[in-house]
Design a protein around this motif. Structure first.
Motif, PDB file in Angstrom:
ATOM      1  N   GLN B 136      30.568  67.522  35.430  1.00  0.00           N
ATOM      2  CA  GLN B 136      30.164  66.768  34.242  1.00  0.00           C
ATOM      3  C   GLN B 136      30.203  67.669  33.009  1.00  0.00           C
ATOM      4  N   ILE B 137      30.444  67.062  31.851  1.00  0.00           N
ATOM      5  CA  ILE B 137      30.531  67.840  30.612  1.00  0.00           C
ATOM      6  C   ILE B 137      29.225  67.726  29.826  1.00  0.00           C
ATOM      7  N   MET B 138      28.633  68.886  29.501  1.00  0.00           N
ATOM      8  CA  MET B 138      27.474  68.935  28.602  1.00  0.00           C
ATOM      9  C   MET B 138      27.935  69.507  27.259  1.00  0.00           C
ATOM     10  N   CYS B 139      27.214  69.135  26.189  1.00  0.00           N
ATOM     11  CA  CYS B 139      27.492  69.674  24.859  1.00  0.00           C
ATOM     12  C   CYS B 139      26.230  70.411  24.406  1.00  0.00           C
ATOM     13  N   VAL B 140      26.284  71.722  24.388  1.00  0.00           N
ATOM     14  CA  VAL B 140      25.090  72.526  24.109  1.00  0.00           C
ATOM     15  C   VAL B 140      25.190  73.130  22.715  1.00  0.00           C
ATOM     16  N   ALA B 141      24.169  72.874  21.884  1.00  0.00           N
ATOM     17  CA  ALA B 141      24.153  73.433  20.534  1.00  0.00           C
ATOM     18  C   ALA B 141      24.104  74.950  20.609  1.00  0.00           C
ATOM     19  N   GLN B 142      24.942  75.596  19.805  1.00  0.00           N
ATOM     20  CA  GLN B 142      24.921  77.061  19.710  1.00  0.00           C
ATOM     21  C   GLN B 142      24.400  77.515  18.349  1.00  0.00           C
ATOM     22  N   SER B 143      23.875  76.584  17.602  1.00  0.00           N
ATOM     23  CA  SER B 143      23.293  76.899  16.291  1.00  0.00           C
ATOM     24  C   SER B 143      22.442  75.698  15.901  1.00  0.00           C
ATOM     25  N   ALA B 144      21.717  75.852  14.794  1.00  0.00           N
ATOM     26  CA  ALA B 144      21.109  74.676  14.200  1.00  0.00           C
ATOM     27  C   ALA B 144      22.229  73.791  13.672  1.00  0.00           C
ATOM     28  N   SER B 145      21.975  72.528  13.614  1.00  0.00           N
ATOM     29  CA  SER B 145      22.985  71.640  13.016  1.00  0.00           C
ATOM     30  C   SER B 145      22.283  70.684  12.070  1.00  0.00           C
ATOM     31  N   SER B 146      22.973  70.371  10.986  1.00  0.00           N
ATOM     32  CA  SER B 146      22.325  69.698   9.865  1.00  0.00           C
ATOM     33  C   SER B 146      22.654  68.228   9.742  1.00  0.00           C
ATOM     34  N   ALA B 147      23.617  67.774  10.523  1.00  0.00           N
ATOM     35  CA  ALA B 147      24.067  66.390  10.318  1.00  0.00           C
ATOM     36  C   ALA B 147      24.393  65.743  11.653  1.00  0.00           C
ATOM     37  N   VAL B 148      24.468  64.436  11.616  1.00  0.00           N
ATOM     38  CA  VAL B 148      24.889  63.691  12.800  1.00  0.00           C
ATOM     39  C   VAL B 148      26.401  63.505  12.719  1.00  0.00           C
ATOM     40  N   GLY B 149      27.086  64.194  13.573  1.00  0.00           N
ATOM     41  CA  GLY B 149      28.533  64.057  13.598  1.00  0.00           C
ATOM     42  C   GLY B 149      28.979  63.192  14.758  1.00  0.00           C
ATOM     43  N   SER B 150      30.272  63.061  14.913  1.00  0.00           N
ATOM     44  CA  SER B 150      30.791  62.324  16.063  1.00  0.00           C
ATOM     45  C   SER B 150      32.119  62.939  16.462  1.00  0.00           C
ATOM     46  N   PHE B 151      32.456  62.784  17.721  1.00  0.00           N
ATOM     47  CA  PHE B 151      33.660  63.440  18.222  1.00  0.00           C
ATOM     48  C   PHE B 151      34.139  62.781  19.508  1.00  0.00           C
ATOM     49  N   THR B 152      35.368  63.105  19.856  1.00  0.00           N
ATOM     50  CA  THR B 152      35.896  62.760  21.175  1.00  0.00           C
ATOM     51  C   THR B 152      36.444  64.036  21.811  1.00  0.00           C
ATOM     52  N   VAL B 153      36.510  63.999  23.118  1.00  0.00           N
ATOM     53  CA  VAL B 153      37.009  65.138  23.889  1.00  0.00           C
ATOM     54  C   VAL B 153      38.204  64.680  24.710  1.00  0.00           C
ATOM     55  N   SER B 154      39.269  65.448  24.676  1.00  0.00           N
ATOM     56  CA  SER B 154      40.410  65.197  25.552  1.00  0.00           C
ATOM     57  C   SER B 154      40.293  66.117  26.763  1.00  0.00           C
ATOM     58  N   TYR B 155      40.451  65.566  27.940  1.00  0.00           N
ATOM     59  CA  TYR B 155      40.162  66.342  29.147  1.00  0.00           C
ATOM     60  C   TYR B 155      41.060  65.908  30.294  1.00  0.00           C
ATOM     61  N   THR B 156      41.028  66.712  31.343  1.00  0.00           N
ATOM     62  CA  THR B 156      41.687  66.346  32.598  1.00  0.00           C
ATOM     63  C   THR B 156      40.627  65.841  33.564  1.00  0.00           C
ATOM     64  N   ASN B 157      40.887  64.696  34.158  1.00  0.00           N
ATOM     65  CA  ASN B 157      39.826  64.085  34.964  1.00  0.00           C
ATOM     66  C   ASN B 157      39.783  64.634  36.392  1.00  0.00           C
ATOM     67  N   GLN B 158      38.918  64.044  37.183  1.00  0.00           N
ATOM     68  CA  GLN B 158      38.653  64.542  38.539  1.00  0.00           C
ATOM     69  C   GLN B 158      39.889  64.496  39.434  1.00  0.00           C
ATOM     70  N   ASP B 159      40.835  63.646  39.083  1.00  0.00           N
ATOM     71  CA  ASP B 159      42.051  63.532  39.887  1.00  0.00           C
ATOM     72  C   ASP B 159      43.184  64.394  39.354  1.00  0.00           C
ATOM     73  N   GLY B 160      42.926  65.140  38.300  1.00  0.00           N
ATOM     74  CA  GLY B 160      43.971  65.999  37.737  1.00  0.00           C
ATOM     75  C   GLY B 160      44.817  65.315  36.692  1.00  0.00           C
ATOM     76  N   VAL B 161      44.394  64.145  36.236  1.00  0.00           N
ATOM     77  CA  VAL B 161      45.149  63.420  35.211  1.00  0.00           C
ATOM     78  C   VAL B 161      44.726  63.926  33.838  1.00  0.00           C
ATOM     79  N   SER B 162      45.657  64.471  33.088  1.00  0.00           N
ATOM     80  CA  SER B 162      45.328  65.025  31.771  1.00  0.00           C
ATOM     81  C   SER B 162      45.422  63.944  30.698  1.00  0.00           C
ATOM     82  N   GLY B 163      44.992  64.306  29.488  1.00  0.00           N
ATOM     83  CA  GLY B 163      45.097  63.383  28.374  1.00  0.00           C
ATOM     84  C   GLY B 163      44.071  62.279  28.376  1.00  0.00           C
TER      85      GLY B 163
END
Lengths: 300, 297
Positions: B136-163
């Protein structure tokens, strides 16, 4: 033999009187160091404080007839195996909570004092390896299940050297505990020096070499880096017994049921020298009171 | 292999195939927010803090010293966990009622810039996932952050399918590193420990890139973990110092086989705790516990 069934255990305890209880009480000799384990051997109470007599760097076996004090446990020659059925503990101290209490059977120790602590290098320890005889010192055949820790038996001076113990494992092979473990500078009397709240600290016991399941011989204690300015230590050879008892708050008495754990009913070997190690989350107040109750039973 | 039965499980302790260790982690003094997850490995104590400090965006494995010490053996299983939470002070109650997950920390990608809106931050695959094929993917803050942002992550899944592309995920405003900044996917409130993946996926094997849609004002590490077992701490441990001196506290204990399923810890595992408190800030509170493991022949 032990119990043939739960019915037999009830019968032995209720009809045959093959059960007993003991209380261990200690007044903590010094403040416990935050994040460290602490032994109670040098703390006064009932049983009294140990003085760790015997020759320097020489293994001294201890059993429940230890002249410096031990909890008496029934017939030591009985073929009936004795087992802990419950154990509880309490600490009354203004600070230090929460705690864990781990009961251990202290099989023996080797002490190091003066220049064997205030200088670095290899301190060879004289010991007859634990074998598989009926002798009390061999109550864990070939040292199976035994663990090592380095305990302050007096206030320690400045500096925190590295420590490593060379030993023979349960099969007689030469091994060493994990390299890089550091001691604690200026630790109080009673502190388990290999434990602590930082990198390269391991508690309550020094990690054995990979795959090892016991210690049959303590070969040497190796200090590295900058030596303690002063102090006295004992290498303790212990068998952990049962689960650690958690103590969330001062004055709370927490009892652990050892019948319904798995493995259940930790065995008290003939000669077992019961004592306890305490984990201090915060710095435990000096002079705090420790109580433990130990219930055991035997069949056969 | 595991254990062949109750006898073998029970005999492991007498045979010395048992290890007991304590852990003690103090949450940093920066306030955390109720119902935000925190990564206890990020905080000081024993084992020492794990700041995910390595080359930015480059895949790395967490150093073993940052995990709860375990023997280097195969066929090792959790025998018991005991845990307590010590309050930051005599009157603090905000560290009560925490849920925890013991995780094996597998792989991480540090220093993702949550301000880099519109820029695809490509990861560098220098090492691959150890011990398991995915997590599973966690997103851990490495600093203080000042705003609410948003993002997507591109990854390879459990079956090896990328993108594969994660759900759009919001970040959080945090006072310091160590908080999991992944929020729910439809609002900035609420928390989830793990990133919500593309429909149909269960886990990720690697992360290819991150794309910030709106700025979060901080830095984060993307960490792939394998959740092992859940446990809780309930009442905070503390003692009042004025008035009627009163003590509070509770311990939780769980034992495998009798109470919980036996969970394997793979050889070389880097084990740490993710937690969530729902009563307030966890700042300066202490999570302390014992982990007992046994192994088969």
């Amino acid at each position: 033999m032990g119990f043939t069934s739960t019915d037999d255990m009830i019968l032995q305890m209720t009809s045959n009187g093959k059960a007993d209880s003991h209380i261990l009480q200690k007044t903590l000799v010094a403040a416990g160091v935050a994040g460290h384990w602490q032994h109670l051997l040098t703390s006064p109470g009932n049983i009294p404080a140990a003085t760790f007599g015997g020759a320097e760097l020489t293994f001294i076996p201890t059993d429940n007839t230890w002249s410096e004090g031990a909890i008496p446990i029934a017939d030591q020659t009985s073929p009936a195996t004795k087992h802990l059925t419950a154990a509880g503990a309490s600490i009354i101290a203004a600070a230090g909570a929460p705690w864990f209490v781990q009961f251990v059977d202290l099989v023996g120790y080797a002490k190091a004092t003066t220049t064997n602590v205030s200088t670095t290098g290899t301190k060879a320890i004289t010991m007859t390896p634990i074998a598989a005889t009926a002798s009390n010192v061999d109550r864990y055949p070939n040292g199976e299940g035994l663990r090592l820790c380095v305990a302050a038996i007096a206030a320690m001076g400045a500096n925190a050297p590295t420590m490593q113990i060379n030993y023979l494992n349960q099969a007689g092979a030469a091994k060493a505990t994990l390299a890089g473990c550091v001691s604690t500078a200026s630790a109080t009397n009673g502190t388990i020096l290999n434990s602590g709240n930082a990198a390269n600290k391991y508690g309550p016991f020094l990690p054995l070499a990979a795959g090892d399941t016991g210690v049959s011989d303590i070969v040497s204690l190796v200090w590295g880096g900058t030596a303690h300015a002063s102090g006295s230590v004992a290498v303790l050879l212990c068998k952990p017994l049962g689960m650690p008892v958690p103590l969330p708050a001062t004055g709370l008495f927490n009892v652990f049921d050892y019948v319904n754990t798995l493995p259940s009913m930790p065995r008290l070997k003939n000669g077992a020298n019961l004592t306890a190690l305490v984990y201090n989350t915060a710095a435990t107040t000096s002079g705090g009171t420790f109580f433990a109750s130990l219930d055991y039973a035997y069949g056969g | 292999m595991g254990f062949n039965g109750v006898r073998e499980w029970a005999n492991a302790v007498d045979a010395g195939r048992v290890h007991l260790t304590t852990f003690r982690k103090t949450v940093a003094s920066a306030s955390t927010v109720a119902n935000d997850f925190v990564d206890y490995t990020y905080f000081a104590g024993n084992p020492p803090a794990n700041f995910y400090a390595s080359a930015p965006l480059e895949a790395a494995q967490v150093e073993s010293i940052r995990g709860i010490h375990l023997p280097d053996v195969d066929n090792q299983f959790i025998k018991s966990i005991t845990a307590m939470s010590a309050a930051a002070g005599a009157t603090n109650t905000t560290n009560q009622n925490q849920r925890h997950t013991l995780c094996d920390y597998l792989l991480y990608y540090p220093f993702v810039d949550t301000d880099a809106v519109g820029e695809q931050q490509d990861m560098i695959q220098t090492v691959s996932i150890p011990r398991y094929t995915s997590g599973q993917i966690m997103c851990v803050a490495q600093s203080a952050s000042s705003a609410v942002g948003s993002f997507t992550v591109s990854y390879t899944n459990q079956d090896g399918v990328s993108g594969r592309t994660s759900q759009l995920t919001y970040t959080k405003v945090v006072s310091g590193g160590g908080t999991l900044v992944s929020s729910t996917t439809n609002a900035v409130s609420g928390s989830q420990p793990f990133l919500q993946l593309q429909a149909g996926d269960t886990e990720a094997r690697s992360i290819e890139s991150v794309t910030m849609v709106s700025a979060g004002g901080g830095l984060m590490a993307l960490v792939i973990v394998k959740p092992l077992i859940h446990f809780v701490t309930t009442q905070e441990c503390r003692r009042t110092t004025t008035g009627n001196l009163e003590s509070y506290g509770a311990a939780t204990y769980s034992e495998s086989v009798i109470q919980r399923r036996p969970v394997e810890i793979k050889r070389g595992a880097v084990v740490g705790v993710v937690g969530l408190g729902n009563a307030g800030s966890l700042a300066s509170s202490v999570l302390v516990g014992t982990l007992q493991t046994i192994w088969s022949n």
